[in-house]
Design an enzyme around this catalytic site. Structure first.
Site, PDB file in Angstrom:
ATOM      1  CG  HIS A   1       4.103  -8.737   7.327  1.00 56.52           C
ATOM      2  ND1 HIS A   1       3.825  -8.501   8.656  1.00 56.52           N
ATOM      3  CD2 HIS A   1       4.229 -10.082   7.206  1.00 56.52           C
ATOM      4  CE1 HIS A   1       3.798  -9.667   9.312  1.00 56.52           C
ATOM      5  NE2 HIS A   1       4.025 -10.643   8.452  1.00 56.52           N
TER       6      HIS A   1
ATOM      7  CB  SER B   1      -5.385  16.415 -10.054  1.00 54.92           C
ATOM      8  OG  SER B   1      -4.851  17.628  -9.566  1.00 54.92           O
TER       9      SER B   1
ATOM     10  CE  LYS C   1      -2.434  12.100  -8.596  1.00 53.82           C
ATOM     11  NZ  LYS C   1      -2.496  12.963  -7.407  1.00 53.82           N
TER      12      LYS C   1
ATOM     13  CD  GLU D   1      -8.363   8.242  -3.199  1.00 55.69           C
ATOM     14  OE1 GLU D   1      -8.695   9.383  -2.825  1.00 55.69           O
ATOM     15  OE2 GLU D   1      -7.543   8.038  -4.117  1.00 55.69           O
TER      16      GLU D   1
END
Ligand code: ARG
Length: 496
Positions: A195, A316, A322, A329
């Site tokens: 979980h 970024s 970043k 992804e």
């Protein structure tokens, strides 16, 4: 009818099966057809310009994408020419001429000098048109007893078999990287989650291998489906079979197929292999997606267990600090795309009447895209895995004593107390530690004894993550020996 450039001849072989718009009005003048014809001249007829509607030409054509199967089409035709000669319907010399002519056509494709003409509807017509230009009349003998229906099914299978070889290699390389990492980093412990909540300590290698086993099943599944891709449709004609008794076993041998399709009606319309491959691709992408998701979480600042190499990250445009795991992804994102290709193609197949229908031309773009996506994805994932940095301190620091609450219960189990009771006692210990505002491991034997008289000084041994992991030594578990056994098993499988 298509006019073949330079010869002035017309082709009729396949076109008889593909009624033109003109044929529609004479042939299938059902109520629906009549209505369609009436409405098309009445309502949107002005949109159409008759038999040569350029939009219909483009709509019908598959050359834009199926030209990538040029090699399979040439190879299939060369084998077919030899089979025709064996059956005696063409001479050995004619077959030789055809094979050499096809070789010339192939050379043009290879050198990117093949020139497409407006009438080149698909790779099959394009190659035959060019062969006719090169050889003249004899080229017209190649399609004897053959249809684009058995031809395209053969080409697609042949092409896919070639691609599967590469996919198989990339998949196995990725598994090898996983196994090597697991062996090298077997000492590292990490929190295991259910979980997404901290659950029990485990080995980093055990986590790596948990994904490697899913990939191994993907590899095994790919090998299994390859057998079914490797069934030869050629020699089925348009639908009813080949009238010149071509030796289909000879064809299968020439083209490297494992078997010959048993029923011509089935052979020309069987696209199970496309659906099965797309399912394989979808499930493989889902495995890559779930692996990516783990790593996206583990590479977040909050977890900080791993760092994705610069080679597989991007920055970024706005926030200078970043570093984003775009590779992961994209793997996650592309899994949706491939699954869409599977579901879309299943819908295409669902209501088709027997044998070939043009709907089946819609098998190619999803198939090609899935192959391309998998080819890239497997290599990217392998690269990410090979270059990933592990932050061992951060990983170790994330192990908290509360993850050993189960071990505390098991400590009492080893003293003969029923597990249901010990689970309750360990729960009470967790509550006690919370009340006292201390870690679970800070509770002394004296503090624990009121919860159960079996607690002794040796309870201090429970608070070792290494010991906890080592106790899970049954096969398939987290212990060093159990993980080593997995490494050996995968090594053995890879050596096959
Ligand atoms: N280009 C077609 C395909 O990709 C094959 C042509 C078969 N067409 C026909 N009218 N029989 O499936």
């Amino acid at each position: 009818m298509h006019h073949l450039p330079n010869t002035g001849k017309t082709r009729s072989a396949d076109d008889a099966e593909a009624p033109s718009r003109l044929c529609k009005t004479v042939y299938f003048f059902s109520m629906t057809e009549a209505w369609y014809y009436f409405m098309s001249t009445k309502l949107w007829g002005g949109r159409f310009t008759g038999a040569n509607d350029p939009l219909m030409e483009a709509f019908n054509a598959s050359i834009g994408f199926d030209k990538r199967m040029w090699q399979a089409d040439i190879t299939g035709s060369q084998a077919y020419a030899l089979a025709l000669a064996r059956s005696g319907i063409i001479s050995g010399n004619e077959a030789e001429t055809l094979v050499e002519g096809l070789e010339q056509v192939a050379a043009e494709w290879a050198a990117s000098t093949f020139e497409l003409r407006p009438g080149d509807e698909d790779i099959h017509t394009a190659n035959e048109r060019r062969l006719t230009e090169l050889l003249g009349d004899v080229a017209g003998k190649l399609h004897t007893g053959r249809s684009r229906n058995d031809q395209v099914a053969t080409d697609t299978r042949l092409w896919l078999l070639g691609e599967i070889v590469h996919l198989r290699t990339h998949l196995r390389e990725m598994i090898r990287t996983a196994v090597e990492r697991a062996a090298a980093e077997i000492d590292l412990l990490m929190p295991g989650y259910t979980h997404l909540q901290p659950a029990q300590p485990t080995r980093w290698s055990h986590w790596i291998l948990s994904h490697a086993w899913a990939w191994q099943r993907d590899a095994a599944r790919l090998d299994e489906l390859t057998q079914r891709v490797s069934s030869l449709p050629l020699g089925s004609g348009a639908l009813a079979g080949n009238p010149f008794d071509v030796d289909r076993d000879f064809l299968a041998g020439q083209l490297g197929f494992a078997s010959v399709a048993d029923n011509s009606l089935d052979a020309v319309s069987d696209r199970d292999f496309v659906a099965e491959f797309l399912f394989w691709a979808s499930l493989t992408m889902i495995h890559l997606s779930r692996w990516s998701e783990d790593l996206i979480i583990y590479s977040s600042r909050e977890f900080g267990f791993v760092e994705v190499a610069d080679a597989y990250s991007t920055g970024s445009s706005l926030m200078p600090q970043k570093k984003n795991p775009d590779s992961l992804e994209l793997l996650r994102g592309k899994s949706g795309r491939v699954f869409g290709e599977l579901s879309g193609f299943l819908m295409t197949m669902k209501g088709l009447p027997s044998t070939f229908n043009k709907d089946l031309q819609e098998d190619k773009e999803p198939l090609y895209d899935a192959v391309d996506t998998l080819r890239d994805s497997l290599q990217i994932a392998g690269g990410v895995l090979a270059t990933l940095t592990v932050n061992t301190e951060k990983m170790a620091a994330s192990l908290v004593p509360e993850m050993l609450a189960t071990d505390l219960a098991e400590y009492l189990v080893r003293k003969g107390i029923p597990f249901r009771e010990t689970h309750h006692v360990a729960g009470a210990a967790v509550r006690l530690a919370e009340e006292k505002g201390v870690r679970l491991s800070a509770l002394s034997a004296a503090e624990l004894r009121p919860l159960h008289p079996a607690f002794d000084e040796d309870v201090a041994d429970v608070w070792s993550f290494e010991r906890s992991v080592e106790q899970r030594s049954a096969s398939g578990g987290s212990s060093r020996s159990a993980v080593k056994a997995q490494i050996e098993a995968l090594d053995k499988w890879l050596a096959q």
